[in-house]
Write a protein that holds these residues in place. Structure first.
Motif, PDB file in Angstrom:
ATOM      1  N   ASN A  77       0.856  -1.182   0.000  1.00 25.44           N
ATOM      2  CA  ASN A  77       0.000   0.000   0.000  1.00 25.44           C
ATOM      3  C   ASN A  77       0.898   1.240   0.000  1.00 25.44           C
ATOM      4  N   ILE A  78       0.776   2.075  -1.025  1.00 23.45           N
ATOM      5  CA  ILE A  78       1.613   3.273  -1.101  1.00 23.45           C
ATOM      6  C   ILE A  78       0.831   4.538  -0.757  1.00 23.45           C
ATOM      7  N   SER A  79      -0.364   4.348  -0.224  1.00 25.15           N
ATOM      8  CA  SER A  79      -1.171   5.476   0.216  1.00 25.15           C
ATOM      9  C   SER A  79      -0.914   5.730   1.696  1.00 25.15           C
ATOM     10  N   TYR A  80      -1.170   6.945   2.128  1.00 23.58           N
ATOM     11  CA  TYR A  80      -1.065   7.241   3.557  1.00 23.58           C
ATOM     12  C   TYR A  80      -2.308   6.794   4.312  1.00 23.58           C
ATOM     13  N   ASP A  81      -3.315   6.344   3.586  1.00 22.20           N
ATOM     14  CA  ASP A  81      -4.530   5.835   4.201  1.00 22.20           C
ATOM     15  C   ASP A  81      -4.416   4.326   4.383  1.00 22.20           C
ATOM     16  N   VAL A  82      -4.958   3.835   5.469  1.00 26.39           N
ATOM     17  CA  VAL A  82      -5.000   2.402   5.720  1.00 26.39           C
ATOM     18  C   VAL A  82      -6.123   1.810   4.878  1.00 26.39           C
ATOM     19  N   ALA A  83      -5.823   0.729   4.166  1.00 30.46           N
ATOM     20  CA  ALA A  83      -6.845   0.022   3.393  1.00 30.46           C
ATOM     21  C   ALA A  83      -7.264  -1.210   4.192  1.00 30.46           C
ATOM     22  N   GLU A  84      -8.542  -1.414   4.341  1.00 27.46           N
ATOM     23  CA  GLU A  84      -9.055  -2.560   5.098  1.00 27.46           C
ATOM     24  C   GLU A  84      -9.255  -3.774   4.207  1.00 27.46           C
ATOM     25  N   GLU A  85      -9.247  -3.553   2.898  1.00 28.67           N
ATOM     26  CA  GLU A  85      -9.386  -4.649   1.945  1.00 28.67           C
ATOM     27  C   GLU A  85      -8.819  -4.218   0.603  1.00 28.67           C
ATOM     28  N   ALA A  86      -8.590  -5.199  -0.263  1.00 30.69           N
ATOM     29  CA  ALA A  86      -8.092  -4.929  -1.612  1.00 30.69           C
ATOM     30  C   ALA A  86      -8.678  -5.973  -2.552  1.00 30.69           C
ATOM     31  N   LEU A 109       3.466 -18.869   7.652  1.00 32.85           N
ATOM     32  CA  LEU A 109       2.640 -18.983   6.452  1.00 32.85           C
ATOM     33  C   LEU A 109       1.257 -19.459   6.869  1.00 32.85           C
ATOM     34  N   GLN A 110       0.245 -18.744   6.432  1.00 29.60           N
ATOM     35  CA  GLN A 110      -1.140 -19.077   6.771  1.00 29.60           C
ATOM     36  C   GLN A 110      -1.928 -19.286   5.488  1.00 29.60           C
ATOM     37  N   PRO A 111      -2.989 -20.100   5.538  1.00 33.05           N
ATOM     38  CA  PRO A 111      -3.817 -20.291   4.337  1.00 33.05           C
ATOM     39  C   PRO A 111      -4.405 -18.965   3.853  1.00 33.05           C
ATOM     40  N   LEU A 112      -4.314 -18.737   2.573  1.00 35.45           N
ATOM     41  CA  LEU A 112      -4.847 -17.511   1.990  1.00 35.45           C
ATOM     42  C   LEU A 112      -6.360 -17.432   2.172  1.00 35.45           C
ATOM     43  N   THR A 113      -7.012 -18.579   2.265  1.00 36.92           N
ATOM     44  CA  THR A 113      -8.465 -18.597   2.449  1.00 36.92           C
ATOM     45  C   THR A 113      -8.895 -17.964   3.766  1.00 36.92           C
ATOM     46  N   ASP A 114      -7.962 -17.754   4.696  1.00 36.94           N
ATOM     47  CA  ASP A 114      -8.290 -17.066   5.950  1.00 36.94           C
ATOM     48  C   ASP A 114      -8.630 -15.595   5.720  1.00 36.94           C
ATOM     49  N   ILE A 115      -8.089 -15.008   4.655  1.00 32.58           N
ATOM     50  CA  ILE A 115      -8.274 -13.569   4.437  1.00 32.58           C
ATOM     51  C   ILE A 115      -8.821 -13.220   3.050  1.00 32.58           C
ATOM     52  N   ILE A 116      -9.068 -14.225   2.215  1.00 35.65           N
ATOM     53  CA  ILE A 116      -9.469 -13.925   0.834  1.00 35.65           C
ATOM     54  C   ILE A 116     -10.789 -14.613   0.502  1.00 35.65           C
ATOM     55  N   GLU A 117     -11.574 -13.952  -0.345  1.00 34.82           N
ATOM     56  CA  GLU A 117     -12.814 -14.563  -0.821  1.00 34.82           C
ATOM     57  C   GLU A 117     -12.965 -14.281  -2.311  1.00 34.82           C
ATOM     58  N   LYS A 118     -13.536 -15.242  -3.013  1.00 32.72           N
ATOM     59  CA  LYS A 118     -13.700 -15.127  -4.453  1.00 32.72           C
ATOM     60  C   LYS A 118     -14.857 -14.192  -4.783  1.00 32.72           C
ATOM     61  N   VAL A 119     -14.611 -13.265  -5.702  1.00 34.59           N
ATOM     62  CA  VAL A 119     -15.641 -12.345  -6.174  1.00 34.59           C
ATOM     63  C   VAL A 119     -16.229 -12.856  -7.479  1.00 34.59           C
ATOM     64  N   ASP A 120     -15.346 -13.240  -8.402  1.00 34.85           N
ATOM     65  CA  ASP A 120     -15.750 -13.890  -9.651  1.00 34.85           C
ATOM     66  C   ASP A 120     -14.574 -14.726 -10.147  1.00 34.85           C
ATOM     67  N   ALA A 121     -14.595 -15.141 -11.406  1.00 33.45           N
ATOM     68  CA  ALA A 121     -13.578 -16.063 -11.921  1.00 33.45           C
ATOM     69  C   ALA A 121     -12.155 -15.541 -11.775  1.00 33.45           C
ATOM     70  N   GLN A 122     -11.961 -14.229 -11.858  1.00 32.31           N
ATOM     71  CA  GLN A 122     -10.619 -13.648 -11.783  1.00 32.31           C
ATOM     72  C   GLN A 122     -10.396 -12.748 -10.581  1.00 32.31           C
ATOM     73  N   LYS A 123     -11.450 -12.274  -9.967  1.00 31.12           N
ATOM     74  CA  LYS A 123     -11.318 -11.300  -8.876  1.00 31.12           C
ATOM     75  C   LYS A 123     -11.433 -11.965  -7.512  1.00 31.12           C
ATOM     76  N   TRP A 124     -10.570 -11.494  -6.608  1.00 30.21           N
ATOM     77  CA  TRP A 124     -10.550 -11.969  -5.225  1.00 30.21           C
ATOM     78  C   TRP A 124     -10.439 -10.771  -4.299  1.00 30.21           C
ATOM     79  N   LYS A 125     -11.162 -10.806  -3.199  1.00 37.33           N
ATOM     80  CA  LYS A 125     -11.116  -9.722  -2.227  1.00 37.33           C
ATOM     81  C   LYS A 125     -10.340 -10.187  -0.999  1.00 37.33           C
ATOM     82  N   ILE A 126      -9.269  -9.451  -0.690  1.00 37.43           N
ATOM     83  CA  ILE A 126      -8.485  -9.725   0.521  1.00 37.43           C
ATOM     84  C   ILE A 126      -8.973  -8.778   1.609  1.00 37.43           C
ATOM     85  N   ARG A 127      -9.351  -9.365   2.723  1.00 35.13           N
ATOM     86  CA  ARG A 127      -9.781  -8.564   3.877  1.00 35.13           C
ATOM     87  C   ARG A 127      -8.681  -8.635   4.934  1.00 35.13           C
TER      88      ARG A 127
END
Length: 144
Positions: A77-86, A109-127
């Motif tokens: 993250n190169i913004s000065y604002d904290v992002a809660e998801e991407a 190393l932790q499973p990515l599924t702990d913080i990520i959810e599928k949006v569509d075939a190519q998009k994933w949201k990391i919380r």
């Protein structure tokens, strides 16, 4: 900037910017707006040209390494604002995102599924909380 597609599907993009070593005008080229413009042009020309990018928020740098069987991606993250998801977009259909892992702040190393959810075939949201210049490392195997 000029975009053209001929009758056979050939695509051309012409920019009035010089991109290369020693380019003085790069600060104007890498602003968020120009990054979005260039990303959209590259996606138009070849949807697989950018194997991974952060669609939202636009203030992330992405590193990408592919050794043929595993993809290593770094997000910053190169913004000065904290992002809660991407929202990440992966153009490689061979990636098995659900079997991926991420490097937690404590070095494990932790499973990515702990913080990520599928949006569509190519998009994933990391919380997760992305603070300024905090690096997040992902390791994603390829299918097969």
């Amino acid at each position: 900037m000029v975009l053209f597609e001929n009758k056979l599907g050939g695509k051309i993009a012409v920019m009035t910017y010089r991109i290369g070593p020693g380019t003085i005008e790069l600060p104007h080229l890498i602003c968020y707006q120009k990054q979005t413009l260039l990303r959209n042009i590259l996606n138009w020309m070849d949807p697989r040209a950018l194997p991974v990018y952060v669609e939202d928020p636009s203030c992330f740098y992405v590193q990408y390494f592919d050794d043929g069987s595993t993809v290593f991606t770094g997000l910053c993250n190169i913004s000065y604002d904290v992002a809660e998801e991407a929202v990440l977009v992966f153009s490689d259909p061979d990636l098995d995102v659900e079997r991926g892992v991420y490097l937690k702040e404590d070095g494990t190393l932790q499973p990515l599924t702990d913080i990520i959810e599928k949006v569509d075939a190519q998009k994933w949201k990391i919380r997760k909380q992305f603070t300024i210049f905090h690096y997040t490392a992902l390791q994603i195997p390829k299918k097969g």
